[in-house]
Scaffold this motif. Structure first.
Motif, short mmCIF file in Angstrom:
data_model
loop_
_atom_site.label_atom_id
_atom_site.label_comp_id
_atom_site.label_asym_id
_atom_site.label_seq_id
_atom_site.Cartn_x
_atom_site.Cartn_y
_atom_site.Cartn_z
N ALA A 22 46.28 43.59 28.83
CA ALA A 22 47.37 43.25 29.67
C ALA A 22 46.58 42.17 30.67
O ALA A 22 45.58 41.94 30.92
N SER A 23 47.49 41.04 30.99
CA SER A 23 47.18 40.11 31.99
C SER A 23 47.98 39.93 33.12
O SER A 23 49.16 40.39 33.04
N PHE A 24 47.38 39.76 34.27
CA PHE A 24 48.20 39.93 35.56
C PHE A 24 47.60 38.78 36.15
O PHE A 24 46.36 38.57 36.56
N ILE A 37 42.13 52.44 37.39
CA ILE A 37 40.85 51.17 37.91
C ILE A 37 41.47 50.17 38.44
O ILE A 37 42.50 49.51 37.94
N GLU A 38 41.12 49.70 39.59
CA GLU A 38 41.71 48.72 40.56
C GLU A 38 40.65 47.56 40.08
O GLU A 38 39.52 47.46 40.26
N TYR A 39 41.39 46.38 39.90
CA TYR A 39 40.55 45.12 39.44
C TYR A 39 40.97 43.89 40.52
O TYR A 39 42.06 43.91 40.93
N GLN A 93 38.25 40.37 31.76
CA GLN A 93 38.09 39.14 32.06
C GLN A 93 38.76 38.35 33.04
O GLN A 93 40.18 38.63 33.02
N PHE A 94 38.13 37.56 34.07
CA PHE A 94 38.87 37.14 35.30
C PHE A 94 38.73 35.58 34.87
O PHE A 94 37.69 35.05 34.68
N ILE A 170 42.95 42.58 31.48
CA ILE A 170 42.32 43.97 31.39
C ILE A 170 42.44 44.46 30.02
O ILE A 170 43.45 44.62 29.37
N ARG A 171 41.17 44.89 29.49
CA ARG A 171 41.34 45.51 28.46
C ARG A 171 41.91 46.92 28.63
O ARG A 171 41.32 47.92 29.40
#
Length: 176
Positions: A22-24, A37-39, A93-94, A170-171
């Motif tokens: 997922a991408s944010f 989980i907080e990113y 991955q950021f 996010i994986r």
């Protein structure tokens, strides 16, 4: 022949979907939460860099992190896929969207879960006929304890009047 090609395509599709991401978009003060989980990211240091004829740029030291706030420990067990077992520990991955990558700097950074080991005991007989128990630690996967934060640092260079624009991939871990 057609059956084997269709089977291969089905397996490849299932393997890719099992490692979906997922991408944010991220803001520095607003982390993203998914499955407990907080990113997020934080800018640790900021400076100005002059790059000869190319002009001035902003140089930022960035810390990216993942914090388990789910109320339980997250276990990431190894899973064989069509592409092997690489990146089994990758949480996210950021990517810095506006990073230039100039002067040996990065455009992205990863956050990875630490390894965890379990004891494995074997019983054998030695040369004298006595039973001997040996215990070794075997890697069982990766773990993120409740409340634990894992982080990574990297440096980005962006156009002078801009702040880093970050995106996180996010994986998503499907039930194994």
């Amino acid at each position: 022949m057609i059956k084997s090609i269709l089977s291969f395509l089905l397996i490849a599709t299932l393997s890719v979907s099992a490692m979906a991401q997922a991408s944010f978009d991220l803001e520095e003060t607003k982390p993203v939460a998914l499955n407990g989980i907080e990113y997020g990211f934080a800018i640790r240091n900021e400076s100005k860099k002059d790059v000869g004829s190319k002009g001035s740029f902003g140089r930022f030291e960035v810390t990216v992190y993942a914090t388990n706030k789910s109320g339980c420990t997250k276990l990431l067990l190894p899973k064989q896929t069509l592409f092997g077992q690489q990146d089994q520990d990758l949480l996210a991955q950021f990517d810095c969207i506006n990073a230039t990558g100039m002067r040996l700097t990065s455009k992205s950074g990863n956050v990875r879960a630490p390894e965890f080991f379990v004891p494995y005991s074997t019983t054998t007989k030695n040369a004298e006929g006595k039973t001997v128990t040996n215990t070794i630690q075997v890697k069982a996967g990766h773990i993120l304890h409740n409340g634990e934060t894992v982080s990574s640092n990297f440096i980005v260079i962006v156009p002078e009047s801009e702040l880093p624009r970050m995106k996180v991939r996010i994986r998503e871990f499907l039930d194994q």
